[in-house]
Enzyme design. Structure first.
Site, PDB file in Angstrom:
ATOM      1  N   GLY A   1       0.841  -1.213   0.000  1.00  0.00           N
ATOM      2  CA  GLY A   1       0.000   0.000   0.000  1.00  0.00           C
ATOM      3  C   GLY A   1       0.864   1.246   0.000  1.00  0.00           C
ATOM      4  O   GLY A   1       2.051   1.179  -0.333  1.00  0.00           O
ATOM      5  N   ASN A   2       0.283   2.375   0.322  1.00  0.00           N
ATOM      6  CA  ASN A   2       1.061   3.614   0.431  1.00  0.00           C
ATOM      7  C   ASN A   2       0.409   4.520   1.467  1.00  0.00           C
ATOM      8  O   ASN A   2      -0.639   4.187   2.031  1.00  0.00           O
ATOM      9  CB  ASN A   2       1.204   4.297  -0.941  1.00  0.00           C
ATOM     10  CG  ASN A   2      -0.137   4.655  -1.535  1.00  0.00           C
ATOM     11  OD1 ASN A   2      -0.864   5.477  -0.983  1.00  0.00           O
ATOM     12  ND2 ASN A   2      -0.498   4.024  -2.650  1.00  0.00           N
ATOM     13  N   HIS A   3       1.032   5.668   1.710  1.00  0.00           N
ATOM     14  CA  HIS A   3       0.605   6.524   2.829  1.00  0.00           C
ATOM     15  C   HIS A   3      -0.561   7.465   2.496  1.00  0.00           C
ATOM     16  O   HIS A   3      -0.893   8.323   3.302  1.00  0.00           O
ATOM     17  CB  HIS A   3       1.784   7.376   3.309  1.00  0.00           C
ATOM     18  CG  HIS A   3       2.849   6.567   3.971  1.00  0.00           C
ATOM     19  ND1 HIS A   3       2.617   5.831   5.107  1.00  0.00           N
ATOM     20  CD2 HIS A   3       4.151   6.352   3.641  1.00  0.00           C
ATOM     21  CE1 HIS A   3       3.727   5.211   5.466  1.00  0.00           C
ATOM     22  NE2 HIS A   3       4.682   5.507   4.580  1.00  0.00           N
TER      23      HIS A   3
END
Ligand code: CTP
Length: 402
Positions: free
Chosen positions: A212-214
């Site tokens: 995923g990512n932030h």
């Protein structure tokens, strides 16, 4: 949520018996989420006290340019008041005040403020039936309407004189509904359908792990809110995000992976007028998703990745009437990279944010953007809250679809 929520309303009260009804009018405006300031003609204070109205509006009430009796005379700046307002309502509007408004007379603070106001102006006449019918009064109505002022017609009923006929000021609840309906019908994105993507995507590695990512989704959610507040019907397709949104015009569709987002976006795209893709979509996903949880061993673990579909580029390839907006989050050669994406993905506009800028990008409440359009025109904005950035983005789109 009322369209009046967050609006700054200037209520001008002139000297008619219906002025007593403005106490409940102020309360209704406040209940709908608006901020209210009241200005009165000096004579209207015989019908309702400034204290009542300042208590209900939680703002000082002004009726004169300055008060000679006060030790520290303060100038009530009609220009500031006029500029402060998002809308002005004159209620009750007497025949005298209406005639002065129509002819540019400026002998009290209410009239000076009316002449200074740049916002939409509504007026709610209140007078006796014969005054209401008089050609001179009708002339005032016509003249004010030709200035794009909106009349909230008086109703029929028993009047202060005891006579029965037209001239009763509209009831407070009716005035609020009238203004809400009128504002809604004039919203610049009324009747437009928008598609917005937001948040990250999660690409499964096994049943419990993902790539995923932030991204928090905040920017996309703020854009959805800004568009819906201008009357657009919004499909908000969001990856996993904690953001909450409640708006009658926003339909939220939750997805997890890039593939799910691709499918949902394509399900909507044909019907939309504007698509804004702000999601931070994963560019790669595990080629094989393990069916069972991957167990820890001493050996190194290699996960083979394959590219996801580029949703934005796929829309650029098929777009017809749609105005297509992409985002570019860059760390170097920002302008060049963003312009390249605009061309490559066949966009109408791209919103660039650079991670070099403090306060910009993921998981912050602020952002600093540069907007680039097809003519390569660049507009750079200051660091702002994401809510303010969202409004800038929508207003730049509006300029280009008008
Ligand atoms: N985007 C998308 N689908 C993807 C990847 C990106 O729709 N699979 C969209 C994003 O929502 C954003 C834009 O493409 O509007 C730019 O994404 P970005 O990751 O910055 O660009 P890429 O084309 O992936 O290029 P790079 O990662 O090399 O910067």
């Amino acid at each position: 949520m009322s369209v009046l929520s967050g609006k700054k309303i200037l209520l001008g009260i002139s000297a008619g018996i219906a002025a007593y009804k403005t106490a409940s009018l102020v309360r209704l405006f406040i209940k709908s989420g608006a901020e209210v300031k009241v200005i009165m003609t000096p004579a209207s204070k015989d019908f309702i006290t400034p204290l009542t109205l300042s208590t209900l509006s939680k703002n000082p009430v002004s009726s004169v340019f300055y008060d000679k009796k006060e030790e520290n005379e303060l100038w009530n700046n009609h220009v500031d008041l006029g500029l402060w307002a998002d809308l002005m309502l004159v209620a009750p509007a007497t025949a005298n005040t209406l005639s002065k408004m129509a002819n540019g007379t400026c002998d009290n603070l209410l009239l000076a403020t009316y002449l200074s106001a740049k916002c939409p102006v509504y007026f709610a006449p209140a007078m006796d039936l014969d005054m209401y019918k008089h050609p001179s009064t009708k002339n005032s109505f016509k003249k004010l309407q030709s200035f794009n002022n909106v009349m909230i017609p008086a109703t029929s009923g028993e009047l202060a004189s005891g006579l029965v006929g037209e001239g009763r000021m509209a009831e407070p609840q009716h005035m609020v509904s009238f203004i809400e309906k009128d504002l809604l019908s004039k919203l610049p994105l009324k009747g437009k359908k928008l598609l917005i993507t937001a948040g990250p995507t999660y690409e499964a590695i096994d049943p419990v792990r993902f790539i995923g990512n932030h991204s928090s989704g905040k920017m996309g959610f703020e854009i959805a809110k800004a568009a819906a507040n201008l009357g657009a019907e919004v499909s908000l397709i969001s990856g996993p995000s904690n953001q909450q949104i409640q708006h009658a015009l926003i339909h939220r569709i939750d997805v997890n992976s890039a593939e799910e987002m691709y499918t949902s976006v394509h399900d909507c795209f044909d019907e939309v007028d504007i698509a804004i893709l702000s999601a931070a979509v994963a560019d790669y996903r595990p080629k094989n998703v393990a069916q069972q949880k991957i167990k820890k061993t001493v050996a190194a673990l290699e996960i083979e990745l394959e590219p996801t579909k580029d949703i934005l580029a796929s829309l650029g390839a098929i777009k017809k009437q749609q105005f297509l907006v992409g985002f570019a989050l860059e760390t170097e050669n920002e302008l060049e990279n963003a312009k390249g994406k605009l061309q490559r993905k066949n966009l109408d506009m791209i919103v660039l944010n650079s991670l070099q800028d403090k306060g910009a990008g993921f998981a912050t409440d602020t952002n600093k953007i540069t907007i680039i359009d097809r003519s390569s025109k660049e507009i750079s904005f200051e660091l702002k809250s994401k809510a303010a950035v969202a409004k800038d983005i929508i207003s730049e789109i509006l300029k280009r679809i008008a």
